[in-house]
Write a protein that holds these residues in place. Structure first.
Motif, PDB file in Angstrom:
ATOM      1  N   LEU A  43      52.502  56.174  46.347  1.00 52.61           N
ATOM      2  CA  LEU A  43      53.459  55.080  46.514  1.00 52.61           C
ATOM      3  C   LEU A  43      52.751  53.784  46.136  1.00 52.61           C
ATOM      4  O   LEU A  43      51.777  53.387  46.783  1.00 52.61           O
ATOM      5  CB  LEU A  43      53.969  55.023  47.956  1.00 52.61           C
ATOM      6  CG  LEU A  43      54.855  53.831  48.320  1.00 52.61           C
ATOM      7  CD1 LEU A  43      56.128  53.816  47.483  1.00 52.61           C
ATOM      8  CD2 LEU A  43      55.212  53.873  49.807  1.00 52.61           C
ATOM      9  N   SER A  44      53.238  53.147  45.103  1.00 47.90           N
ATOM     10  CA  SER A  44      52.635  51.910  44.612  1.00 47.90           C
ATOM     11  C   SER A  44      53.569  50.755  44.936  1.00 47.90           C
ATOM     12  O   SER A  44      54.732  50.755  44.519  1.00 47.90           O
ATOM     13  CB  SER A  44      52.409  52.002  43.094  1.00 47.90           C
ATOM     14  OG  SER A  44      52.029  50.756  42.573  1.00 47.90           O
ATOM     15  N   ALA A  45      53.084  49.773  45.699  1.00 49.67           N
ATOM     16  CA  ALA A  45      53.868  48.594  46.067  1.00 49.67           C
ATOM     17  C   ALA A  45      53.200  47.365  45.471  1.00 49.67           C
ATOM     18  O   ALA A  45      52.042  47.063  45.773  1.00 49.67           O
ATOM     19  CB  ALA A  45      53.958  48.466  47.587  1.00 49.67           C
ATOM     20  N   THR A  46      53.918  46.688  44.610  1.00 51.33           N
ATOM     21  CA  THR A  46      53.397  45.477  43.967  1.00 51.33           C
ATOM     22  C   THR A  46      54.133  44.270  44.526  1.00 51.33           C
ATOM     23  O   THR A  46      55.370  44.235  44.543  1.00 51.33           O
ATOM     24  CB  THR A  46      53.589  45.535  42.442  1.00 51.33           C
ATOM     25  OG1 THR A  46      52.916  46.685  41.937  1.00 51.33           O
ATOM     26  CG2 THR A  46      53.021  44.286  41.776  1.00 51.33           C
ATOM     27  N   ARG A  47      53.338  43.292  44.971  1.00 51.55           N
ATOM     28  CA  ARG A  47      53.928  42.096  45.562  1.00 51.55           C
ATOM     29  C   ARG A  47      52.944  40.952  45.427  1.00 51.55           C
ATOM     30  O   ARG A  47      51.750  41.117  45.703  1.00 51.55           O
ATOM     31  CB  ARG A  47      54.255  42.352  47.045  1.00 51.55           C
ATOM     32  CG  ARG A  47      55.098  41.274  47.682  1.00 51.55           C
ATOM     33  CD  ARG A  47      55.434  41.696  49.093  1.00 51.55           C
ATOM     34  NE  ARG A  47      56.311  40.737  49.720  1.00 51.55           N
ATOM     35  CZ  ARG A  47      56.621  40.754  51.006  1.00 51.55           C
ATOM     36  NH1 ARG A  47      56.126  41.699  51.777  1.00 51.55           N
ATOM     37  NH2 ARG A  47      57.418  39.847  51.522  1.00 51.55           N
ATOM     38  N   ASP A  48      53.435  39.808  44.983  1.00 48.66           N
ATOM     39  CA  ASP A  48      52.581  38.636  44.796  1.00 48.66           C
ATOM     40  C   ASP A  48      51.370  38.968  43.915  1.00 48.66           C
ATOM     41  O   ASP A  48      50.231  38.608  44.213  1.00 48.66           O
ATOM     42  CB  ASP A  48      52.102  38.095  46.146  1.00 48.66           C
ATOM     43  CG  ASP A  48      53.257  37.577  47.000  1.00 48.66           C
ATOM     44  OD1 ASP A  48      54.278  37.166  46.401  1.00 48.66           O
ATOM     45  OD2 ASP A  48      53.139  37.599  48.225  1.00 48.66           O
ATOM     46  N   ASN A  49      51.647  39.727  42.855  1.00 46.93           N
ATOM     47  CA  ASN A  49      50.614  40.084  41.878  1.00 46.93           C
ATOM     48  C   ASN A  49      49.512  40.976  42.457  1.00 46.93           C
ATOM     49  O   ASN A  49      48.443  41.101  41.866  1.00 46.93           O
ATOM     50  CB  ASN A  49      49.979  38.825  41.266  1.00 46.93           C
ATOM     51  CG  ASN A  49      50.980  38.015  40.476  1.00 46.93           C
ATOM     52  OD1 ASN A  49      51.816  38.577  39.758  1.00 46.93           O
ATOM     53  ND2 ASN A  49      50.921  36.691  40.612  1.00 46.93           N
ATOM     54  N   GLN A  50      49.767  41.581  43.593  1.00 43.39           N
ATOM     55  CA  GLN A  50      48.821  42.521  44.180  1.00 43.39           C
ATOM     56  C   GLN A  50      49.496  43.876  44.316  1.00 43.39           C
ATOM     57  O   GLN A  50      50.645  43.964  44.748  1.00 43.39           O
ATOM     58  CB  GLN A  50      48.336  42.038  45.551  1.00 43.39           C
ATOM     59  CG  GLN A  50      47.448  40.810  45.482  1.00 43.39           C
ATOM     60  CD  GLN A  50      46.875  40.463  46.845  1.00 43.39           C
ATOM     61  OE1 GLN A  50      47.420  40.833  47.871  1.00 43.39           O
ATOM     62  NE2 GLN A  50      45.756  39.761  46.849  1.00 43.39           N
ATOM     63  N   THR A  51      48.762  44.924  43.948  1.00 43.46           N
ATOM     64  CA  THR A  51      49.311  46.277  44.022  1.00 43.46           C
ATOM     65  C   THR A  51      48.562  47.077  45.078  1.00 43.46           C
ATOM     66  O   THR A  51      47.328  47.095  45.093  1.00 43.46           O
ATOM     67  CB  THR A  51      49.203  46.984  42.665  1.00 43.46           C
ATOM     68  OG1 THR A  51      49.964  46.258  41.697  1.00 43.46           O
ATOM     69  CG2 THR A  51      49.738  48.413  42.755  1.00 43.46           C
ATOM     70  N   ARG A  52      49.307  47.705  45.974  1.00 43.60           N
ATOM     71  CA  ARG A  52      48.729  48.558  47.008  1.00 43.60           C
ATOM     72  C   ARG A  52      49.126  50.007  46.703  1.00 43.60           C
ATOM     73  O   ARG A  52      50.294  50.287  46.448  1.00 43.60           O
ATOM     74  CB  ARG A  52      49.242  48.171  48.401  1.00 43.60           C
ATOM     75  CG  ARG A  52      48.844  46.789  48.844  1.00 43.60           C
ATOM     76  CD  ARG A  52      49.377  46.499  50.251  1.00 43.60           C
ATOM     77  NE  ARG A  52      50.811  46.697  50.333  1.00 43.60           N
ATOM     78  CZ  ARG A  52      51.711  45.783  49.972  1.00 43.60           C
ATOM     79  NH1 ARG A  52      51.310  44.627  49.494  1.00 43.60           N
ATOM     80  NH2 ARG A  52      53.003  46.026  50.086  1.00 43.60           N
ATOM     81  N   LEU A  53      48.147  50.901  46.745  1.00 45.09           N
ATOM     82  CA  LEU A  53      48.408  52.319  46.563  1.00 45.09           C
ATOM     83  C   LEU A  53      48.409  52.999  47.925  1.00 45.09           C
ATOM     84  O   LEU A  53      47.477  52.814  48.720  1.00 45.09           O
ATOM     85  CB  LEU A  53      47.358  52.951  45.658  1.00 45.09           C
ATOM     86  CG  LEU A  53      47.474  52.648  44.161  1.00 45.09           C
ATOM     87  CD1 LEU A  53      46.291  53.242  43.414  1.00 45.09           C
ATOM     88  CD2 LEU A  53      48.785  53.204  43.598  1.00 45.09           C
ATOM     89  N   MET A  54      49.438  53.755  48.217  1.00 39.43           N
ATOM     90  CA  MET A  54      49.543  54.469  49.486  1.00 39.43           C
ATOM     91  C   MET A  54      49.839  55.936  49.220  1.00 39.43           C
ATOM     92  O   MET A  54      50.428  56.291  48.182  1.00 39.43           O
ATOM     93  CB  MET A  54      50.639  53.851  50.356  1.00 39.43           C
ATOM     94  CG  MET A  54      50.316  52.445  50.829  1.00 39.43           C
ATOM     95  SD  MET A  54      51.744  51.606  51.573  1.00 39.43           S
ATOM     96  CE  MET A  54      52.591  51.017  50.123  1.00 39.43           C
TER      97      MET A  54
END
Length: 943
Positions: free
Chosen positions: A822-833
């Motif tokens: 699960l990739s969440a991109t927000r405010d030019n930052q991407t978090r992988l979960m």
């Protein structure tokens, strides 16, 4: 030997150090965060690739083998173990795999509201006992598990710190530290220069009284976490000095546009319009305009506010058909008469109190005020108990003058101290001082006579109030209720407890007062849980901070509070979320010919109750900092020619003060009705919430799944549960040694009493899906299932075949473990979960593979085998299914892709506000893990 530069993504399987691992988020090209296949979060490891002797390689999850076949009854055990050990569930809510509470539908509404906001600004104003702590902490847990926050702080009054710390740990698996005067220095010790304890400790529970000072406030603004929960938020609006400091603290926090803030209060509107709208202004500054906008201009702003404000009362929840979560509250009144020696003493004390006031007329302001407070103290204490009256009469009210080394207090300081002990405070600062107020201003023989008379009244024979309590408690205990008796003063609490211990020989009786620390109070209450019959006598130190619903089912107001909010708080300690009893009793005890009780009942308590019944809202007393109550009691004090009798209450006339209070009540009622109409929660209904919860619950499993799994697992491991008083005993020491060692590390040894229903039976531990016992059992059984060298015929089954009676064609069931990035991109930052779920598919006869619902797969795997299947036949059926796996590979991957798209839709729908600032992407980790293969054959004819 250096490993090759291979990039592994979350969810990928790798082989390293002789075992298989799952790659977790926070890995990069040089460092891998790994969890062993079948292991738990506590087994996670970091591997630095350049230092590895053997290269880390991609790994393929092994399919089941014929040798892993076990009895048919062991097949469902694998399904339960896989489901209950999931922590990163693939449902629309990331947190549900990490909480030890099953939220109710109404408690999910604030969570869904929060997730629909880009930056969470929420005021949760639910009724006392509905579960605001759970609602606020659930939002924090969800944002943590989504990776949107890394730190958070709870700001609360000091007496609630331990409760918050306990709730976060027990229900949400968040270990927070308490920050207040007594702990801050220890927490800051040995920190590197320039490091804030709020960086060193990501989760904190902070005392509002500690952090509100200007120096600490400014530092907190600099280092404050990105998410803040404020409990009792109504105490943080503009007003007195303490309230002003708290308001400035929150105002500064709210000025950071990216900070998430959740405000919790049961009384958002305490009668002060400005304070209420200042509270709304912390959510968004323009909400303060609602105060002055005409009705026709409010629509858009009011619509906006409805996304940030939620307020439910018990009737609201009843409409949502969730009233089963709350018992029926039955109220009644019990009265006594001022008869005999008690009546004569009461009259004498009233006369003496009036003399004190009249004697000071014409003297200085200090003398007048001190005598007036002494008189009021006598009224309060004589209405409580002889013991409280004796303490008041013996304690000098002299502002510190006369004692060696004492510094004389100013009149303002004296008034503040005495009013804290005599009155009950205002609704944003209810008094917690349960020490008897001083009433002695001089030494006289008259005073000594009153003391002697009061001392002689101890005991039911001469104390009709005590006698009535005894009579009422006998009836409550006989009907099976466990009562809490609330009184105002420490002396009264001990007086009652000493008496009741002698009268209720078979019950545990304990007094809990402000003499004890918060930790000691909690321990004292817990001790009562070991007894079948218990009576707790408590001052108002327990009306906030410690929940009593697990141990008590009745509340008796031995002393009437002079503030209706306190009554609701007392009853709300017992009548609240989690109360198991179907009925809770609440009783007000008062003197029918006692003018003090008469004033409080007639002018304050009954009026508050009538408004609450009319509006469904508890309206705080509109008391102008206690001035109206003082005027009312002054009228009682100076009223002459008292005529006590059977109908004296109805005859009481308290003159102008009563009329002023009535006018204030009417104004408060009108404002509350208007605000109830303006701010009623209309946006979200249960139908909006329940499908999301059910989807996640189906993935993770609920209470029934936990009980079935633990019962079967313990039995299979040689430690069957022992039924005991509608719950169970688990004999942990009879489990395999390796499992015993794992449980001992969690503090679980010996025989444990357990319950699978919440709240748990008295003396038992509630076992839910995240409890260490469940995790350890699941990990142990999965390790056995994945170990090809294990040869336990009674172990968990990765493969099996059986004749059953609930299929008409041969049915092959595959248990799959699906993993997604699960990739969440927000405010030019991407978090992988990493997300995981267990899914079942089946092929009936020659039909293609199709998904099977969780209920259907349980019915299939839970069916009883109707006859023995010879091993050679069993092995042939299993091998045929295994041989079909290669040609099913494409279909399995298509199912994984379809479910990945569904998961993406779920996340976008729930966190729709993120679309304005970011995006989600979900990718299935392939190939699919086939965890189990089971063949169900129709029973031969005649069987």
């Amino acid at each position: 030997m250096n490993s090759p530069a291979v990039e592994f993504y979350p969810g990928a399987l790798v082989s390293a150090r002789g075992r298989e691992w799952i790659v977790l988020p926070e890995s990069d090209t040089e460092t891998l965060r790994l969890r062993p296949l079948g292991g738990s979060e506590k087994d996670e490891s970091l591997i630095y690739l350049p230092l590895e002797r053997q290269p880390v390689c991609p790994s393929i999850f092994p399919w089941p083998t014929v040798s892993q076949a076990r009895t048919h009854s062991a097949s469902q055990l694998l399904l339960d173990a896989l489901q209950l050990k999931l922590r990163s569930g693939a449902g629309p809510f990331r947190s549900f795999g990490n909480i030890a509470v099953e939220p109710r539908a109404y408690q999910l509404v604030p969570l869904l509201m929060a997730l629909k906001l880009p930056i969470v600004r929420l005021l949760i104003a639910d009724d006392v006992g509905i579960g605001k702590t759970i609602e606020g902490a659930l939002i924090a847990r969800e944002l943590l598990d989504r990776g949107e926050i890394q730190r958070f702080a709870v700001l609360c009054p000091p007496h609630l710190c331990e409760q918050w710390q306990h709730e976060l740990a027990e229900r949400f698996h968040i270990q927070a530290v308490i920050v207040r005067t007594a702990t801050a220095n220890r927490l800051e010790r040995n920190l590197p220069p320039g490091t804030s304890l709020f960086d060193a400790h990501p989760f904190t529970v902070v005392s509002l009284d500690y952090i509100k000072s200007e120096r600490r406030r400014e530092a907190f603004h600099r280092f404050c976490p990105e998410f803040v929960i404020v409990d009792e938020a109504h105490t943080c609006t503009q007003g007195g000095q303490a309230r002003q400091q708290r308001y400035q603290l929150l105002k500064g926090l709210a000025e950071s546009e990216n900070r998430h803030i959740v405000l919790l209060t049961a009384t958002p509107h305490s009668g002060d319009e400005d304070a209420f709208f200042n509270l709304l202004g912390l959510l968004r500054p323009d909400f303060t305009q609602l105060k002055d906008l005409p009705q026709e201009a409010r629509a858009d702003l009011r619509e906006d506010l409805s996304r940030h404000f939620v307020q439910r009362r018990r009737p609201d929840i009843s409409e949502w058909q969730d009233a089963s979560m709350f018992p029926e509250r039955k109220t009644k009144e019990e009265t006594y008469r001022l008869t005999g020696a008690w009546g004569r003493l009461f009259n004498d004390v009233m006369d003496y109190a009036r003399e004190l006031v009249e004697r000071s007329e014409g003297q200085g302001l200090r003398e007048q005020r001190m005598n007036w407070w002494a008189a009021l103290a006598l009224l309060r204490c004589i209405s409580s108990s002889p013991a409280a009256a004796v303490n008041a009469l013996r304690t000098r009210l002299d502002g510190g003058a006369g004692a060696e080394g004492a510094v004389e207090l100013t009149l303002e300081e004296v008034e503040a101290q005495v009013s804290e002990r005599v009155l009950d405070g205002v609704d944003d600062a209810l008094s917690a001082d349960d020490i008897e107020p001083a009433a002695k201003t001089e030494d006289t023989s008259r005073l000594q006579e009153l003391i002697a008379a009061a001392e002689n009244l101890a005991g039911a024979a001469n104390d009709p109030k005590l006698a009535k309590l005894h009579e009422h408690l006998i009836a409550l205990v006989k009907e099976g209720f466990q009562p809490v008796v609330f009184c105002r003063y420490i002396a009264t609490a001990h007086y009652l407890a000493d008496f009741l211990r002698n009268k209720f020989k078979d019950a545990a009786v304990k007094a809990v007062t402000g003499e004890l620390t918060p930790g000691e109070r909690e321990a004292a209450v817990a001790e009562l849980g070991d007894t079948e019959t218990r009576i707790l006598v408590a001052t108002d130190c327990l009306s906030e901070g410690i929940n009593l619903q697990n141990l008590f089912t009745a509340v008796v107001h031995y002393d009437l509070s002079w503030n209706p909010t306190r009554h609701e708080q007392r009853e709300g300690r017992v009548d609240r979320f989690g109360q198991k009893a179907h009925e809770v009793r609440c009783t007000m005890l008062y003197g029918e010919d006692n003018p003090v009780d008469g004033a409080v009942l007639q002018v304050i308590l009954r009026k508050a109750e009538s408004i609450r019944k009319e509006l469904g809202v508890l309206v705080p007393m509109p008391d102008d900092q206690g001035k109206l109550t003082q005027a009312l009691l002054n009228a009682v004090l100076l009223r002459k020619n008292r005529q006590f009798g059977a109908h004296a209450q109805a005859a009481f006339d308290f003159g102008e003060p009563a009329q002023q209070i009535e006018a204030a009540w009417q104004s408060a009622r009108e404002k509350a009705a208007k605000n109830r109409s303006i701010f009623a929660q209309r946006r979200l209904k249960p139908d909006d919430v329940l499908p999301e919860w059910r989807k996640s619950a189906a993935v993770l499993g609920g209470e029934e799944d936990v009980q079935r799994f633990v019962s079967r697992a313990m039995s299979r491991l040689g430690a069957a549960l022992e039924p005991y008083k509608q719950h169970f005993k688990a004999h942990l020491d009879t489990l395999p040694t390796s499992l015993c060692e794992r449980l001992a590390a969690e503090g679980l040894t010996g025989t444990l009493r357990i319950d699978f229903k919440q709240p748990a039976a008295q003396g038992a531990v509630f076992i839910q899906r995240t409890h260490p016992l469940v995790s350890a059992l699941a990990d142990t059984l999965l390790e056995q299932a994945l170990d090809n060298d294990m040869n336990d015929a009674d172990g968990i089954a990765r493969a099996g075949a059986a004749f059953v009676g609930n299929v008409s064609l041969k049915t092959t069931v595959l248990l799959l473990r699906l993993r997604y990035q699960l990739s969440a991109t927000r405010d030019n930052q991407t978090r992988l979960m990493l997300c995981e779920e267990t899914v079942a598919v089946s092929a009936v006869g020659s039909a293609p593979l199709t998904e099977v619902s969780s209920s259907d797969v349980r019915e299939l795997l839970g069916a009883q085998a109707v006859r023995n299947m010879p091993p050679v036949v069993r092995d042939r059926h299993i091998q045929q299914a295994l041989d079909a796996l290669p040609r099913w590979k494409e279909a399995l991957e298509a199912i994984a892709e379809t479910r990945a798209n569904g998961l993406l839709a779920d996340h976008r729908r729930v966190r729709e506000a993120s679309e304005a600032r970011g995006s989600y992407q979900v990718t299935a980790s392939l190939p699919v893990d086939v965890m189990g293969v089971y063949v169900l054959a129709p029973a031969p004819a005649g069987v």
